[in-house]
Design an enzyme around this catalytic site. Structure first.
Site, PDB file in Angstrom:
ATOM      1  N   GLY A 125      89.053 121.294  53.199  1.00 21.88           N
ATOM      2  CA  GLY A 125      89.076 120.604  51.900  1.00 21.88           C
ATOM      3  C   GLY A 125      90.162 119.555  51.841  1.00 21.88           C
ATOM      4  N   ALA A 126      90.188 118.690  52.866  1.00 21.08           N
ATOM      5  CA  ALA A 126      91.303 117.728  52.982  1.00 21.08           C
ATOM      6  C   ALA A 126      90.903 116.311  52.569  1.00 21.08           C
ATOM      7  CB  ALA A 126      91.849 117.737  54.406  1.00 21.08           C
ATOM      8  N   SER A 127      89.739 116.153  51.964  1.00 24.05           N
ATOM      9  CA  SER A 127      89.294 114.812  51.563  1.00 24.05           C
ATOM     10  C   SER A 127      90.025 114.306  50.329  1.00 24.05           C
ATOM     11  CB  SER A 127      87.783 114.822  51.312  1.00 24.05           C
ATOM     12  OG  SER A 127      87.426 115.943  50.523  1.00 24.05           O
ATOM     13  N   VAL A 152      82.745 125.577  54.323  1.00 20.19           N
ATOM     14  CA  VAL A 152      83.515 126.702  54.872  1.00 20.19           C
ATOM     15  C   VAL A 152      82.824 128.045  54.652  1.00 20.19           C
ATOM     16  CG1 VAL A 152      85.794 125.571  54.790  1.00 20.19           C
ATOM     17  CG2 VAL A 152      84.991 126.908  52.807  1.00 20.19           C
ATOM     18  N   ASN A 194      92.519 125.640  52.516  1.00 22.12           N
ATOM     19  CA  ASN A 194      92.748 125.007  51.215  1.00 22.12           C
ATOM     20  C   ASN A 194      91.470 124.818  50.406  1.00 22.12           C
ATOM     21  OD1 ASN A 194      94.234 122.973  49.317  1.00 22.12           O
ATOM     22  ND2 ASN A 194      92.483 121.850  50.153  1.00 22.12           N
ATOM     23  N   SER A 215      96.621 130.975  44.282  1.00 22.37           N
ATOM     24  CA  SER A 215      96.839 130.342  42.977  1.00 22.37           C
ATOM     25  C   SER A 215      97.659 131.293  42.115  1.00 22.37           C
ATOM     26  CB  SER A 215      95.482 130.101  42.298  1.00 22.37           C
ATOM     27  OG  SER A 215      95.665 129.791  40.936  1.00 22.37           O
ATOM     28  N   TYR A 254      87.166 133.159  40.007  1.00 18.10           N
ATOM     29  CA  TYR A 254      88.195 132.379  40.714  1.00 18.10           C
ATOM     30  C   TYR A 254      89.458 133.224  40.908  1.00 18.10           C
ATOM     31  CZ  TYR A 254      91.570 128.622  41.619  1.00 18.10           C
ATOM     32  OH  TYR A 254      92.540 127.812  42.175  1.00 18.10           O
ATOM     33  N   LYS A 280      91.188 134.473  44.403  1.00 16.83           N
ATOM     34  CA  LYS A 280      92.544 134.072  44.782  1.00 16.83           C
ATOM     35  C   LYS A 280      93.463 135.285  44.950  1.00 16.83           C
ATOM     36  CE  LYS A 280      91.907 129.680  45.181  1.00 16.83           C
ATOM     37  NZ  LYS A 280      92.107 129.015  46.471  1.00 16.83           N
ATOM     38  N   ILE A 286      98.385 121.819  39.185  1.00 15.68           N
ATOM     39  CA  ILE A 286      98.609 120.636  40.032  1.00 15.68           C
ATOM     40  C   ILE A 286      97.656 119.522  39.589  1.00 15.68           C
ATOM     41  CG2 ILE A 286      98.783 119.822  42.410  1.00 15.68           C
ATOM     42  CD1 ILE A 286     100.618 122.265  41.683  1.00 15.68           C
TER      43      ILE A 286
HETATM   44  P1  NAP Z   1      89.985 119.538  44.441  1.00  9.57           P
HETATM   45  O1  NAP Z   1      90.752 118.333  44.064  1.00  9.57           O
HETATM   46  O2  NAP Z   1      88.828 119.974  43.617  1.00  9.57           O
HETATM   47  O3  NAP Z   1      89.506 119.338  45.980  1.00  9.57           O
HETATM   48  C1  NAP Z   1      88.743 120.348  46.567  1.00  9.57           C
HETATM   49  C2  NAP Z   1      88.627 120.080  48.053  1.00  9.57           C
HETATM   50  O4  NAP Z   1      87.904 121.165  48.655  1.00  9.57           O
HETATM   51  C3  NAP Z   1      87.827 118.821  48.370  1.00  9.57           C
HETATM   52  O5  NAP Z   1      88.352 118.260  49.554  1.00  9.57           O
HETATM   53  C4  NAP Z   1      86.422 119.358  48.631  1.00  9.57           C
HETATM   54  O6  NAP Z   1      85.642 118.531  49.507  1.00  9.57           O
HETATM   55  C5  NAP Z   1      86.744 120.667  49.333  1.00  9.57           C
HETATM   56  N1  NAP Z   1      85.705 121.678  49.261  1.00  9.57           N
HETATM   57  C6  NAP Z   1      85.165 122.250  48.163  1.00  9.57           C
HETATM   58  N2  NAP Z   1      84.246 123.167  48.539  1.00  9.57           N
HETATM   59  C7  NAP Z   1      84.221 123.163  49.889  1.00  9.57           C
HETATM   60  C8  NAP Z   1      83.473 123.864  50.861  1.00  9.57           C
HETATM   61  N3  NAP Z   1      82.564 124.776  50.507  1.00  9.57           N
HETATM   62  N4  NAP Z   1      83.698 123.609  52.171  1.00  9.57           N
HETATM   63  C9  NAP Z   1      84.610 122.675  52.542  1.00  9.57           C
HETATM   64  N5  NAP Z   1      85.351 121.974  51.665  1.00  9.57           N
HETATM   65  C10 NAP Z   1      85.155 122.217  50.358  1.00  9.57           C
HETATM   66  O7  NAP Z   1      90.924 120.820  44.543  1.00  9.57           O
HETATM   67  P2  NAP Z   1      92.535 120.937  44.595  1.00  9.57           P
HETATM   68  O8  NAP Z   1      93.043 120.967  43.221  1.00  9.57           O
HETATM   69  O9  NAP Z   1      93.085 119.994  45.576  1.00  9.57           O
HETATM   70  O10 NAP Z   1      92.651 122.428  45.150  1.00  9.57           O
HETATM   71  C11 NAP Z   1      92.848 122.735  46.508  1.00  9.57           C
HETATM   72  C12 NAP Z   1      93.124 124.223  46.635  1.00  9.57           C
HETATM   73  O11 NAP Z   1      94.252 124.556  45.832  1.00  9.57           O
HETATM   74  C13 NAP Z   1      91.991 125.110  46.148  1.00  9.57           C
HETATM   75  O12 NAP Z   1      91.889 126.250  46.955  1.00  9.57           O
HETATM   76  C14 NAP Z   1      92.434 125.497  44.758  1.00  9.57           C
HETATM   77  O13 NAP Z   1      91.859 126.713  44.335  1.00  9.57           O
HETATM   78  C15 NAP Z   1      93.924 125.611  44.955  1.00  9.57           C
HETATM   79  N6  NAP Z   1      94.695 125.495  43.714  1.00  9.57           N
HETATM   80  C16 NAP Z   1      94.643 124.354  42.970  1.00  9.57           C
HETATM   81  C17 NAP Z   1      95.375 124.290  41.789  1.00  9.57           C
HETATM   82  C18 NAP Z   1      95.386 123.066  40.913  1.00  9.57           C
HETATM   83  O14 NAP Z   1      95.969 123.142  39.813  1.00  9.57           O
HETATM   84  N7  NAP Z   1      94.792 121.954  41.312  1.00  9.57           N
HETATM   85  C19 NAP Z   1      96.141 125.386  41.378  1.00  9.57           C
HETATM   86  C20 NAP Z   1      96.157 126.524  42.166  1.00  9.57           C
HETATM   87  C21 NAP Z   1      95.435 126.569  43.349  1.00  9.57           C
HETATM   88  P3  NAP Z   1      84.784 117.264  48.925  1.00  9.57           P
HETATM   89  O15 NAP Z   1      85.806 116.237  48.483  1.00  9.57           O
HETATM   90  O16 NAP Z   1      84.003 116.803  50.107  1.00  9.57           O
HETATM   91  O17 NAP Z   1      83.960 117.772  47.800  1.00  9.57           O
END
Ligand code: NAP
Length: 244
Positions: free
Chosen positions: A9-11, A61, A87, A139, A152, A156, A185
């Site tokens: 999920g690094a895009s 994944v 991630n 999380s 969710y 987590k 975040i």
């Molecule tokens: P985000 O902006 O929604 O980005 C999600 C990323 O995951 C994107 O790169 C997406 O790819 C990829 N993805 C989603 N489903 C996937 C799959 N089935 N296989 C491969 N890649 C997949 O999320 P984020 O906020 O950066 O969160 C990243 C991680 O941190 C997650 O595990 C999330 O639960 C955790 N987290 C986030 C927060 C927050 O406040 N943001 C807080 C706590 C934990 P595409 O771009 O190709 O769709």
């Protein structure tokens, strides 16, 4: 010796920042994504511009076969993976009572089974080398529970169980497994909640701001450093004091 990391999920969002930070610290990076090919290619290009090697590889994944193929392709293009950052994640919202089976299953399949799939795919090399580092992204909601995000929060919490259990099982093999638990975040995942909720989350965060993806990238990179070689089974909460 050049070393390779796989960041799922690094895009965009946190994964993107992790991939870029690792590249800055000398890692070659496999940039995994699900749908946003152009974004993933842009991250890979930035890494190449940093003087490191990168490959953007599509894989869901949750799909074990796709993950195995990704790890094979990453190894062929970049060398074996010695750092894995789990991630990729999704966070559907809604009342528990209204959560259908498909939503429940998909949330666990991506957030928990996805981590299991990638770990099992990279482990043979790590076991043969008797070294490796795995960082899972959990999380704060997995630590304290979350209303309207029950699937969710369960996924987590399970990632923390996965981290601690694997840390014990893999320690004799020289493989460290740690976890970062981000607070709120500033990424798409929080932006979809709307401005009002966003402001509420800022108010509830003692440090008075949302975290940046880079805040989390630094926490992940900390675990990957050689100086952290005595750390395993740990959960590092990076949340501006949210759950203190
Ligand atoms: P985000 O902006 O929604 O980005 C999600 C990323 O995951 C994107 O790169 C997406 O790819 C990829 N993805 C989603 N489903 C996937 C799959 N089935 N296989 C491969 N890649 C997949 O999320 P984020 O906020 O950066 O969160 C990243 C991680 O941190 C997650 O595990 C999330 O639960 C955790 N987290 C986030 C927060 C927050 O406040 N943001 C807080 C706590 C934990 P595409 O771009 O190709 O769709």
């Amino acid at each position: 010796m050049e070393q390779t990391a796989l960041v799922t999920g690094a895009s965009r969002g946190i994964g993107r920042a992790v991939a870029l930070e690792l590249a800055r610290r000398g890692w070659n990076v496999c940039v995994n994504y699900l749908e946003r090919r152009d974004d993933a290619l842009a991250v890979a290009a930035l890494i190449e511009a940093e003087g490191r090697h990168a490959l953007a590889i599509q894989a869901d994944v949750a799909d074990r076969g796709a993950v195995e193929a990704m790890v094979r392709d990453a190894r062929a293009g970049l060398g074996p993976i010695s750092l894995l950052v789990n991630n990729a994640g999704i966070s559907p919202h809604g009342l528990f009572q209204d959560t259908d089976d498909a939503t429940w299953d998909r949330t666990l399949a991506v957030n928990l089974t996805g981590a299991k799939n990638t770990i099992q795919a990279v482990l043979p090399h790590m076991l043969s080398e008797k070294r490796g580092c795995i960082v899972n992204i959990s999380s704060i909601w997995g630590l304290r529970g979350a209303s309207c995000e029950v699937a969710y929060a369960c996924s987590k919490a399970a990632v923390i169980g996965l981290t601690r259990s694997l840390a014990l099982e893999l320690a004799p093999s020289g493989i460290r497994v740690n976890c970062v638990a981000p607070g709120c975040i500033d990424t798409d995942m929080v932006r979809v909640l709307g401005q009002e909720t966003r402001e509420m989350l800022v108010e509830e965060t003692p440090l008075g701001r949302l975290g940046t993806p880079e805040d989390i990238a630094h926490a992940v990179a900390f675990f990957a450093e050689e100086e952290s070689s005595f750390l395993t089974g740990q959960v590092l909460t990076a949340d501006g004091g949210f759950i203190v």
